[in-house]
Design an enzyme around this catalytic site. Structure first.
Site, PDB file in Angstrom:
ATOM      1  N   GLU B 102       0.835  -1.205   0.000  1.00 16.35           N
ATOM      2  CA  GLU B 102       0.000   0.000   0.000  1.00 16.35           C
ATOM      3  C   GLU B 102       0.866   1.251   0.000  1.00 16.35           C
ATOM      4  O   GLU B 102       1.956   1.262   0.594  1.00 16.35           O
ATOM      5  CB  GLU B 102      -0.884   0.026   1.260  1.00 16.35           C
ATOM      6  CG  GLU B 102      -2.178  -0.778   1.118  1.00 16.35           C
ATOM      7  CD  GLU B 102      -3.295   0.048   0.475  1.00 16.35           C
ATOM      8  OE1 GLU B 102      -2.966   0.926  -0.350  1.00 16.35           O
ATOM      9  OE2 GLU B 102      -4.469  -0.182   0.797  1.00 16.35           O
ATOM     10  N   ASP B 103       0.361   2.305  -0.623  1.00 20.55           N
ATOM     11  CA  ASP B 103       1.080   3.576  -0.582  1.00 20.55           C
ATOM     12  C   ASP B 103       0.918   4.249   0.783  1.00 20.55           C
ATOM     13  O   ASP B 103       1.869   4.726   1.377  1.00 20.55           O
ATOM     14  CB  ASP B 103       0.617   4.509  -1.711  1.00 20.55           C
ATOM     15  CG  ASP B 103      -0.910   4.611  -1.790  1.00 20.55           C
ATOM     16  OD1 ASP B 103      -1.605   3.895  -1.033  1.00 20.55           O
ATOM     17  OD2 ASP B 103      -1.417   5.395  -2.612  1.00 20.55           O
ATOM     18  N   ASP B 106      -4.417   5.251   6.239  1.00 21.02           N
ATOM     19  CA  ASP B 106      -4.882   6.233   7.234  1.00 21.02           C
ATOM     20  C   ASP B 106      -6.059   5.664   8.026  1.00 21.02           C
ATOM     21  O   ASP B 106      -5.875   5.116   9.095  1.00 21.02           O
ATOM     22  CB  ASP B 106      -5.171   7.610   6.625  1.00 21.02           C
ATOM     23  CG  ASP B 106      -5.978   7.568   5.341  1.00 21.02           C
ATOM     24  OD1 ASP B 106      -6.727   6.606   5.126  1.00 21.02           O
ATOM     25  OD2 ASP B 106      -5.881   8.517   4.561  1.00 21.02           O
ATOM     26  N   PHE B 155      -1.968  16.021   4.880  1.00 19.32           N
ATOM     27  CA  PHE B 155      -2.316  15.470   3.559  1.00 19.32           C
ATOM     28  C   PHE B 155      -1.057  15.471   2.709  1.00 19.32           C
ATOM     29  O   PHE B 155      -0.371  16.487   2.602  1.00 19.32           O
ATOM     30  CB  PHE B 155      -3.407  16.324   2.910  1.00 19.32           C
ATOM     31  CG  PHE B 155      -3.973  15.707   1.662  1.00 19.32           C
ATOM     32  CD1 PHE B 155      -4.997  14.784   1.746  1.00 19.32           C
ATOM     33  CD2 PHE B 155      -3.456  16.027   0.410  1.00 19.32           C
ATOM     34  CE1 PHE B 155      -5.513  14.197   0.590  1.00 19.32           C
ATOM     35  CE2 PHE B 155      -3.964  15.439  -0.739  1.00 19.32           C
ATOM     36  CZ  PHE B 155      -4.997  14.519  -0.647  1.00 19.32           C
ATOM     37  N   ARG B 168       1.206  12.930  -8.710  1.00 23.73           N
ATOM     38  CA  ARG B 168       1.630  11.526  -8.568  1.00 23.73           C
ATOM     39  C   ARG B 168       3.089  11.336  -8.997  1.00 23.73           C
ATOM     40  O   ARG B 168       3.804  10.501  -8.447  1.00 23.73           O
ATOM     41  CB  ARG B 168       0.744  10.614  -9.436  1.00 23.73           C
ATOM     42  CG  ARG B 168      -0.668  10.432  -8.932  1.00 23.73           C
ATOM     43  CD  ARG B 168      -1.331   9.285  -9.713  1.00 23.73           C
ATOM     44  NE  ARG B 168      -2.771   9.254  -9.568  1.00 23.73           N
ATOM     45  CZ  ARG B 168      -3.433   8.689  -8.558  1.00 23.73           C
ATOM     46  NH1 ARG B 168      -2.773   8.127  -7.573  1.00 23.73           N
ATOM     47  NH2 ARG B 168      -4.751   8.693  -8.524  1.00 23.73           N
TER      48      ARG B 168
END
Lengths: 309, 178
Positions: B102-103, B106, B155, B168
């Site tokens: 996973e990147d 949260d 964020f 990205r």
């Protein structure tokens, strides 16, 4: 006027029986919560009331220039009972009204296994927590009558009727008690009250819009959830009654996680934080997360449920 | 490091070299743990693309790689809809050792959905590797086997992570401020 005193073990359905009797006979129900809310503020400070909730021995003390706290409560109980009658839960009423002509003293019990099962279902807790809760409340009930009145709570001689509710419904128990009342006080014996047999809602009704929106997000991820399934007892008064409980909004069974949402102002958030800290201290194995207003808003925004700022 | 002066990507949180070094260490750990097990690395498009590419090349044992894509479907207007797999696996993972790559994790909601979906394929084992972990937002607690970086509650964009499909391509992780 008729006085019915209900002494009960936790998990014996004593409270439900008292409510049903009060409705059936049309006389007030008086319990510790009622006394604390309606009577004690007239002659105690908030600090004194907080101590009275915690300490049995404090009941024996006399505020400056006055009678002991337990005597003041006694006097109010007798006054209320003589004017309109009452169903009285706990409060040492079996001792206070021991010689009262129109008093009927009832002790409500059940086998421990059944009590544990009921406590587990009522509060949604496991067997270990239920055993702990039962032991604490029994000890406090016993100590209260012993410390204040020097009587043994479990002495059958104190009661006219000892009801074991393991095989009795609330209406059945009400019926037995009404049969035992003197004819002139029995009133309408035919109206069985169905208290305790509450229907289970087939649709969740959320207390707050944000809870409904959060449930939608969980649905979106196909995550199973339950709404307020568990009420954790947090504090008990001197007599063993639960005085503070906490029911987190959501439980996610697949992840053994409770989630509490709060959209309220900081004053109440602080109160919730305190409750969660207390919950974690009492039940360290329980995983509970608070979702604050900004978190909820961020989530709803992320999923397009509210407009972006 | 010079950050692009475009819109809200304001400061570098994790630089390119830091990312490379950490991914190298993760690759070594995974290589040791999975020796002789020929794992399948599964990433979720599109955020995990860069991380999977670099991590798989830091792993020194044979691996298979595959991708999933998840989307939200709404049957009615104003309805939240449901999350569904929009691109399924091409490789069978039944009886295989699976590592989810996973990147960022949260809330854990996506991961919760993903693990339940993959468990239904009866893999031999299922573990989780995430480049970034934001524990402050966690709702669902799942054990994370490999964590690149714990990050504060901000964020972030870059290295696969986007804001409305932008950023990205950045080779570092940056804090994005609206």
């Amino acid at each position: 006027m008729i006085v019915i005193t209900i002494s009960r073990q936790t998990g014996s359905l004593g409270e439900a029986l008292a409510i049903a009797l009060s409705k059936q006979l049309g006389i007030p129900l008086i319990d510790r919560e009622y006394v604390h809310t309606h009577w004690l503020p007239e002659f105690t400070t908030m600090n004194q009331r907080n101590i009275l909730m915690e300490s049995i021995k404090y009941h024996l003390l006399s505020p400056k220039g006055s009678i002991p706290f337990y005597k003041a409560i006694e006097n109010r109980l007798k006054d209320a009972a003589s004017h309109q009658g009452a169903v009285i839960v706990g409060l040492g009423a079996q001792a206070i009204f021991q010689d009262w002509e129109n008093a009927l003293h009832i002790h409500v019990i059940a086998p421990n296994s059944i009590r544990l099962d009921r406590i587990q279902r009522q509060y949604g807790i496991d067997i270990d927590k239920a055993e702990k809760m039962m032991a604490i409340s029994d000890r406090k009930h016993r100590r209260y009558l012993w410390e204040i009145y020097g009587l043994d709570w479990e002495d059958p001689g104190l009661y006219h009727l000892i009801l074991n509710t393991s095989k009795l419904s609330i209406p059945g128990a009400v019926s037995i008690i009404l049969q035992g009342l003197p004819e002139e006080l029995a009133l309408d014996k035919t109206k069985a009250v169905q208290e305790g047999d509450r229907p289970i809602a087939d649709k969740v009704e959320f207390a707050h819009k944000s809870e409904e929106e959060f449930a939608k997000i969980l649905d979106m991820y196909q995550i199973e959830w339950q709404y307020e399934p568990t009420t954790f007892p947090m504090e008990w008064d001197a007599e063993g009654n639960v005085t503070m409980a906490f029911a987190p909004d959501f439980y996610l069974p697949a992840f053994h996680t409770y989630i509490e949402l709060t959209t309220m102002n900081q004053k109440y958030v602080t109160e919730k934080n305190k409750k969660v800290r207390r919950l974690k201290a009492l039940f360290p194995e329980v995983s509970v997360t608070i979702l604050y207003k900004k978190d909820i808003h961020a989530l709803l925004k992320k999923f397009g449920i509210v407009q972006e700022d | 490091m010079e950050i692009e002066k475009t819109r809200g990507a304001e400061r570098v949180l994790i630089g390119k070299d830091e990312l490379r070094n950490r991914i190298e260490i993760l690759g070594q750990q995974i290589s040791e743990d999975y020796t002789g097990r020929h794992p399948v690395l599964i990433s979720v498009l599109r955020g995990g693309l860069y991380f999977l590419a670099d991590l798989s090349r830091a792993i020194t044992i044979p691996v298979h790689i595959d991708f999933l894509s998840i989307g939200r479907y709404s049957e009615e207007q104003n309805h939240t809809g449901v999350v569904r797999i929009t691109k399924d696996l091409d490789i069978s993972i039944t009886g295989r050792h699976v590592l989810i790559v996973e990147d960022i994790i949260d809330t854990g909601l996506t991961l919760g959905y993903l693990t339940r979906t993959l468990q239904a394929h009866n893999p031999e084992s299922l573990s989780i590797c995430t480049l970034l972990n934001n524990p402050a937002r966690r709702l669902i607690n799942l054990p994370l086997d490999y964590i690149g970086f714990d990050i504060p509650d901000v964020f972030v964009v870059g290295y696969g992570l986007d804001y409305k499909e932008d950023y990205r391509h950045l080779s570092y992780i940056a804090v994005y401020t609206t």
